[in-house]
Design a protein around this motif. Sequence first.
Motif, PDB file in Angstrom:
ATOM      1  N   VAL A   1       0.836  -1.205   0.000  1.00 44.47           N
ATOM      2  CA  VAL A   1       0.000   0.000   0.000  1.00 44.47           C
ATOM      3  C   VAL A   1       0.868   1.250   0.000  1.00 44.47           C
ATOM      4  O   VAL A   1       0.612   2.218  -0.731  1.00 44.47           O
ATOM      5  CB  VAL A   1      -0.952   0.002   1.214  1.00 44.47           C
ATOM      6  CG1 VAL A   1      -1.673   1.343   1.322  1.00 44.47           C
ATOM      7  CG2 VAL A   1      -1.973  -1.124   1.095  1.00 44.47           C
TER       8      VAL A   1
ATOM      9  N   LYS B   1       0.969   4.084  -3.356  1.00 44.15           N
ATOM     10  CA  LYS B   1       0.255   5.347  -3.138  1.00 44.15           C
ATOM     11  C   LYS B   1       0.630   6.388  -4.176  1.00 44.15           C
ATOM     12  O   LYS B   1      -0.233   7.106  -4.702  1.00 44.15           O
ATOM     13  CB  LYS B   1       0.525   5.873  -1.730  1.00 44.15           C
ATOM     14  CG  LYS B   1      -0.364   5.256  -0.663  1.00 44.15           C
ATOM     15  CD  LYS B   1      -0.167   5.934   0.677  1.00 44.15           C
ATOM     16  CE  LYS B   1      -1.142   5.369   1.708  1.00 44.15           C
ATOM     17  NZ  LYS B   1      -0.992   6.031   3.029  1.00 44.15           N
TER      18      LYS B   1
ATOM     19  N   VAL C   1      -1.029   5.571  -7.574  1.00 44.49           N
ATOM     20  CA  VAL C   1      -2.458   5.885  -7.571  1.00 44.49           C
ATOM     21  C   VAL C   1      -2.666   7.393  -7.688  1.00 44.49           C
ATOM     22  O   VAL C   1      -3.573   7.863  -8.386  1.00 44.49           O
ATOM     23  CB  VAL C   1      -3.118   5.337  -6.298  1.00 44.49           C
ATOM     24  CG1 VAL C   1      -4.582   5.786  -6.210  1.00 44.49           C
ATOM     25  CG2 VAL C   1      -3.034   3.811  -6.265  1.00 44.49           C
TER      26      VAL C   1
ATOM     27  N   ARG D   1      -5.231  10.526 -10.192  1.00 45.93           N
ATOM     28  CA  ARG D   1      -6.278  11.306  -9.525  1.00 45.93           C
ATOM     29  C   ARG D   1      -6.923  12.294 -10.499  1.00 45.93           C
ATOM     30  O   ARG D   1      -6.238  13.011 -11.218  1.00 45.93           O
ATOM     31  CB  ARG D   1      -5.694  12.050  -8.330  1.00 45.93           C
ATOM     32  CG  ARG D   1      -6.748  12.658  -7.402  1.00 45.93           C
ATOM     33  CD  ARG D   1      -6.081  13.375  -6.232  1.00 45.93           C
ATOM     34  NE  ARG D   1      -7.069  13.899  -5.310  1.00 45.93           N
ATOM     35  CZ  ARG D   1      -7.490  13.276  -4.208  1.00 45.93           C
ATOM     36  NH1 ARG D   1      -6.987  12.085  -3.911  1.00 45.93           N
ATOM     37  NH2 ARG D   1      -8.395  13.810  -3.418  1.00 45.93           N
TER      38      ARG D   1
ATOM     39  N   ASP E   1      -8.826   9.256  -0.374  1.00 47.00           N
ATOM     40  CA  ASP E   1      -7.484   8.728  -0.591  1.00 47.00           C
ATOM     41  C   ASP E   1      -7.507   7.213  -0.482  1.00 47.00           C
ATOM     42  O   ASP E   1      -8.416   6.625   0.129  1.00 47.00           O
ATOM     43  CB  ASP E   1      -6.499   9.301   0.438  1.00 47.00           C
ATOM     44  CG  ASP E   1      -6.274  10.795   0.235  1.00 47.00           C
ATOM     45  OD1 ASP E   1      -6.187  11.208  -0.931  1.00 47.00           O
ATOM     46  OD2 ASP E   1      -6.184  11.525   1.246  1.00 47.00           O
ATOM     47  N   ILE E   2      -6.493   6.569  -1.062  1.00 44.04           N
ATOM     48  CA  ILE E   2      -6.399   5.124  -0.993  1.00 44.04           C
ATOM     49  C   ILE E   2      -6.287   4.672   0.461  1.00 44.04           C
ATOM     50  O   ILE E   2      -5.682   5.343   1.295  1.00 44.04           O
ATOM     51  CB  ILE E   2      -5.188   4.623  -1.821  1.00 44.04           C
ATOM     52  CG1 ILE E   2      -5.202   3.091  -1.890  1.00 44.04           C
ATOM     53  CG2 ILE E   2      -3.883   5.129  -1.250  1.00 44.04           C
ATOM     54  CD1 ILE E   2      -4.137   2.540  -2.820  1.00 44.04           C
TER      55      ILE E   2
ATOM     56  N   GLY F   1     -14.073   3.848  -2.083  1.00 41.38           N
ATOM     57  CA  GLY F   1     -13.597   5.022  -2.793  1.00 41.38           C
ATOM     58  C   GLY F   1     -14.732   5.998  -3.033  1.00 41.38           C
ATOM     59  O   GLY F   1     -15.831   5.601  -3.429  1.00 41.38           O
TER      60      GLY F   1
ATOM     61  N   LEU G   1     -11.510   0.244 -10.496  1.00 39.78           N
ATOM     62  CA  LEU G   1     -11.061  -0.498  -9.321  1.00 39.78           C
ATOM     63  C   LEU G   1     -10.502  -1.839  -9.771  1.00 39.78           C
ATOM     64  O   LEU G   1     -10.968  -2.415 -10.750  1.00 39.78           O
ATOM     65  CB  LEU G   1     -12.204  -0.732  -8.327  1.00 39.78           C
ATOM     66  CG  LEU G   1     -12.827   0.520  -7.705  1.00 39.78           C
ATOM     67  CD1 LEU G   1     -14.091   0.911  -8.470  1.00 39.78           C
ATOM     68  CD2 LEU G   1     -13.151   0.292  -6.230  1.00 39.78           C
TER      69      LEU G   1
ATOM     70  N   GLY H   1      -9.570   2.693  -6.169  1.00 42.76           N
ATOM     71  CA  GLY H   1      -9.351   1.743  -5.087  1.00 42.76           C
ATOM     72  C   GLY H   1      -9.144   0.362  -5.643  1.00 42.76           C
ATOM     73  O   GLY H   1      -9.009   0.165  -6.849  1.00 42.76           O
TER      74      GLY H   1
END
Length: 354
Positions: free
Chosen positions: A27, A31, A34, A38, A45-46, A51, A111, A144
């Motif tokens: 994770v 980040k 990801v 955006r 946020d993740i 989401g 996703l 997500g």
Amino acid sequence: MPPKKSVTRAKAYTDSGVDINAGNELVTRIKSMVATTRTQGVFSDIGGFGGLFRPDLAGMEDPVLVSSTDGVGTKLKLAFQYDKHDTIGVDLVAMSVNDVIVQGARPLFFLDYFATGKLDVDKTASVISGIAEGCRQAGCALLGGETAEMPDMYAPGEYDLAGFCVGIVDNARIVDGSSIKVGDVLIGLASSGLHSNGYSLARKILEKSGLSGDDILPGTNRPVRDVFLEPTTIYVDCARSLLRDLTIKGMSHITGGGFYDNIPRVLPAQVGAHIEFGSWPVPPVFTWLASAGSLSWPEMLQIFNCGIGYILVVDKGCIDEVMDRLKALDQPAWRIGTVERLKGGQEDRVTVIF
């Protein structure tokens, strides 16, 4: 020094084969990936349970959500075999976003679901980097996902993928093929290769041929590995540009089932598609598959895209405008056929002239 509490708490689960700390590390690693996807509508946020996304409804009188889900199929087997994982995520995104835009929708968010027996952080991060790249190409947010570590469910080093996309379109601008009529023209957009379909057969042909991933595929100057793992083309930019200014009556994403199964999905009753084989250049990988697999071209067109990954149906009066726009977008395309009335008793909705 006593062990960290997180390690102590996770010991029993780690002993069973699930590494919580590896999941947390993943994770942290993804980040930044990801974040590059955006978009304006992202509202979270993740790391949350869900989401959040606030769609921009300005200018829409009757917004409709369009959703799609898909996987990558046995193309994954070649990613495992060749130990190349950085592009398979593009395929995952492409298979869903290309379906969503067929109906005129703009992809909003995506996703992913990643499942494996034992989490390899580096390999998983590589896969997700491809998913992020696919989302950037499609202009949608990676909102997500889920990473599932399930011991004994998968062979060592293997994983599975699924993707989910949601888009939006104004009801009055939905592309459903209802206005397609006799005399309309089919324009084929080039594929990058096999995309993500037909790999169960393609892998068998490859195995029988004895070619390794490093060998140059006959008819090309590229290694087998690169040809067969070439990521799927994402057609979002082309479709959105065309729909903004021109009338596109119907669109078809050429996936599993090839020409014969996918083109009829957008045609009204009583009409069919008349395709001129040879009106576009067939990429060498398909010629090789046909020869090495002793397949006829009708068989090939039932299984593979054969160089056409996406089809537009337009009025014959606007062909030049559409082709000029595609040229400006650097998207190779060809006029490949016409819409014709079905004859009495005719069952095949697609006729290909060889």
